[in-house]
Design an enzyme around this catalytic site. Structure first.
Site, PDB file in Angstrom:
ATOM      1  N   ASP A 236      53.984 -10.600  41.983  1.00  0.00           N
ATOM      2  CA  ASP A 236      53.148  -9.530  42.527  1.00  0.00           C
ATOM      3  C   ASP A 236      52.282  -8.861  41.471  1.00  0.00           C
ATOM      4  O   ASP A 236      51.132  -8.496  41.734  1.00  0.00           O
ATOM      5  CB  ASP A 236      53.978  -8.502  43.292  1.00  0.00           C
ATOM      6  CG  ASP A 236      55.186  -7.962  42.527  1.00  0.00           C
ATOM      7  OD1 ASP A 236      55.291  -8.196  41.307  1.00  0.00           O
ATOM      8  OD2 ASP A 236      56.023  -7.293  43.167  1.00  0.00           O
ATOM      9  N   GLU A 302      61.740   6.311  45.574  1.00  0.00           N
ATOM     10  CA  GLU A 302      62.068   5.697  46.858  1.00  0.00           C
ATOM     11  C   GLU A 302      63.552   5.849  47.179  1.00  0.00           C
ATOM     12  O   GLU A 302      63.933   6.050  48.342  1.00  0.00           O
ATOM     13  CB  GLU A 302      61.668   4.220  46.858  1.00  0.00           C
ATOM     14  CG  GLU A 302      60.168   3.987  46.846  1.00  0.00           C
ATOM     15  CD  GLU A 302      59.479   4.679  48.011  1.00  0.00           C
ATOM     16  OE1 GLU A 302      59.975   4.580  49.154  1.00  0.00           O
ATOM     17  OE2 GLU A 302      58.447   5.339  47.779  1.00  0.00           O
ATOM     18  N   GLY A 404      50.618   1.623  44.857  1.00  0.00           N
ATOM     19  CA  GLY A 404      50.819   2.836  45.637  1.00  0.00           C
ATOM     20  C   GLY A 404      50.474   4.111  44.919  1.00  0.00           C
ATOM     21  O   GLY A 404      50.155   5.125  45.560  1.00  0.00           O
TER      22      GLY A 404
END
Length: 491
Positions: A236, A302, A404
């Site tokens: 990624d 998170e 993000g």
């Protein structure tokens, strides 16, 4: 052409439809799902069947938005893998966050030493549970599993194979394993032999763009076309960097569960300074090298949000960031890479315990905890950027941000202030953009990555945050450096 990017991270996955021509570039989200290690038989593992179901739903959603689908590519987080026999998984892939996955790490260090590891692989990610440590632990504690296996696939290729792709290996994700020679761009077999880690299981490595077959309609039913499976930059971060509008004066920072901070170069850097400052060489598109630092990133945030949801407390970003903005700045700091932070206890409790143990003010409210994490991540990034600048001849003068963090205006400004450099935002979904871009290059729609980056730059709005309070962060950097030194000495 229509390209589907399946981007799966260690906390969630998203499927995008990319529409690319010679003069235009667009991506849109068509499906989103959660992804988290699940506990089975006392281990934290990845639920591959659930991931395949989510991928199938995403492909069907993309098909609903397009006349036909031309290609599909999968990228994931690094490090993790599946062991196979006759094409079937021998067990669920173990998560790198499983406490037992790298139990023999210190034995690896004792056997060959960190300098030997760096010389052979260019990797110094001592805070990352590399594939090498995971395989070594299996070789030491479950040798029968490796004896039974006849193949190893990293997660993107494992998932590609489940929907019809041929087994393969990609240099970008293989380079996260600490098992690849970054100059030869092949497996570092001499090192693996020395550590008694079997190499016959490892797939041949290819560069991004390899065609792996077509989607199996018996696995993914209901599509109006049969897209070709293309291997993108399947790590990624490699995909994200491919999708960022970079120039030589810029560092990249891809923000997700992990923060990946670095610069793109043509050759690996395996100097004494790189080893001393723990800088790693991972492989990118077009023969490039990503000279980088790994930072445990939004994972802690998170995990806090998960704990608050479980306790029926507010956990939406707007509420948390508004509270964080009102909280006192730089009151308490945590080393996000400390081994003490894991997935087995509620993260807010772990953060409070860390602050208590290090004689800092203990944040009690949500806003204080979130501000502690954002201040810590900005400060940690600033320290690691200093280390990176000490290794390269032309230190970066600005940062291009992807992932993000782009949406988090408070963090963007804190980052500019802490690093004393302008921070420009790239695409929020930089990973999906790079995934689509490498597919488009493989398909011939876009001639090369640089041309694609120009298309990307013109297709997405950007914003630049100028540093406003750099001098105020010197004390925070000193405090966090001391905490990091304490963590290192404890390890």
């Amino acid at each position: 052409m229509n390209h589907v990017a399946i981007d799966i991270g260690a906390s969630g996955g998203t499927v995008f439809l990319g529409e690319v021509t010679q003069s235009s570039f667009a991506v849109r989200e068509v499906h989103r799902f959660d992804n988290r290690p699940v506990e089975r038989n006392g281990r934290y593992v990845w639920d591959v069947d659930a991931l395949v179901d989510h991928m199938n739903d995403g492909l069907r959603a993309a098909d609903d938005h397009a006349d036909s689908l031309d290609t599909v590519g999968i990228d994931t987080w690094g490090l993790d893998f599946g062991l196979l026999a006759d094409g079937e998984l021998l067990r669920d892939p173990i998560s790198y966050r499983d406490p037992e996955s790298t139990a023999t790490r210190e034995q690896v260090f004792e056997a060959v030493g960190k300098l030997r590891l760096f010389d052979a692989t260019g990797i110094t990610n001592w805070n990352t549970p590399n594939t090498l440590w995971q395989l070594h632990t299996i070789a030491e504690r479950e040798p029968e599993l490796l004896e039974e296996s006849d193949g190893l696939l990293m997660m993107p290729q494992l998932l590609s194979a489940r929907i019809g792709g041929q087994p393969a290996g990609d240099v970008t994700i293989a380079s996260t394993t600490q098992m690849v020679d970054p100059e030869a761009r092949t497996w570092a077999t001499d090192l693996l032999d020395e550590l008694l880690v079997p190499t016959a299981l490892l797939p041949d490595l290819s560069e991004p763009g390899q065609r792996l077959g077509t989607v199996d309609d018996t696995v993914v039913s209901g599509l109006s076309s049969t897209p070709e499976i293309v291997m993108p930059a399947s790590h990624d971060t490699a995909a994200a960097v491919a999708g960022l509008p970079l120039a030589e004066d810029a560092a990249f920072l891809n923000t997700g569960s992990w923060f990946i901070l670095g610069v793109e170069r043509d050759e690996p850097v395996r100097t004494d300074a790189a080893f001393e400052h723990a800088v790693s060489n991972e492989l990118g598109v077009d023969g490039t090298v990503r000279l980088l630092k790994n930072i445990n990133g939004f994972f802690l945030l998170e995990e806090c949000r998960k704990a608050w949801r479980d306790a029926d407390e507010p956990a939406d970003y707007d509420t948390l960031l508004s509270a964080a903005e009102k909280a006192p700045a730089r009151t308490a700091l945590v080393d996000t890479d400390a081994d003490t932070f894991g997935i087995d206890e509620p993260m807010p409790d772990q953060i409070r315990a860390y602050c208590r143990r290090t004689d800092q003010p203990v944040p009690t409210e949500q806003g204080g905890i979130v501000r502690c994490l954002l201040d810590s991540l900005a400060t940690k990034t600033a320290l690691e950027l200093d280390a990176l600048a000490a290794v390269v001849e032309d230190p970066p003068s600005r940062i291009v941000l992807g992932g993000g963090g782009v949406r988090n205006e408070l963090f963007c400004q804190l980052l500019a202030d802490a690093t004393d450099r302008p921070v420009s935002t790239g695409p929020v979904e930089a990973t999906a953009v790079g995934n689509v871009l490498t597919q488009a290059v493989a398909a011939g729609t876009v001639p090369d990555i640089e041309t694609g980056r120009q298309l990307v730059e013109s297709a997405f709005e950007t914003k630049t945050y100028e540093p406003q309070a750099g001098g105020e962060w010197a004390d925070a950097k000193d405090r966090l450096a001391a905490l990091t030194d304490d963590t290192s000495s404890e390890a």
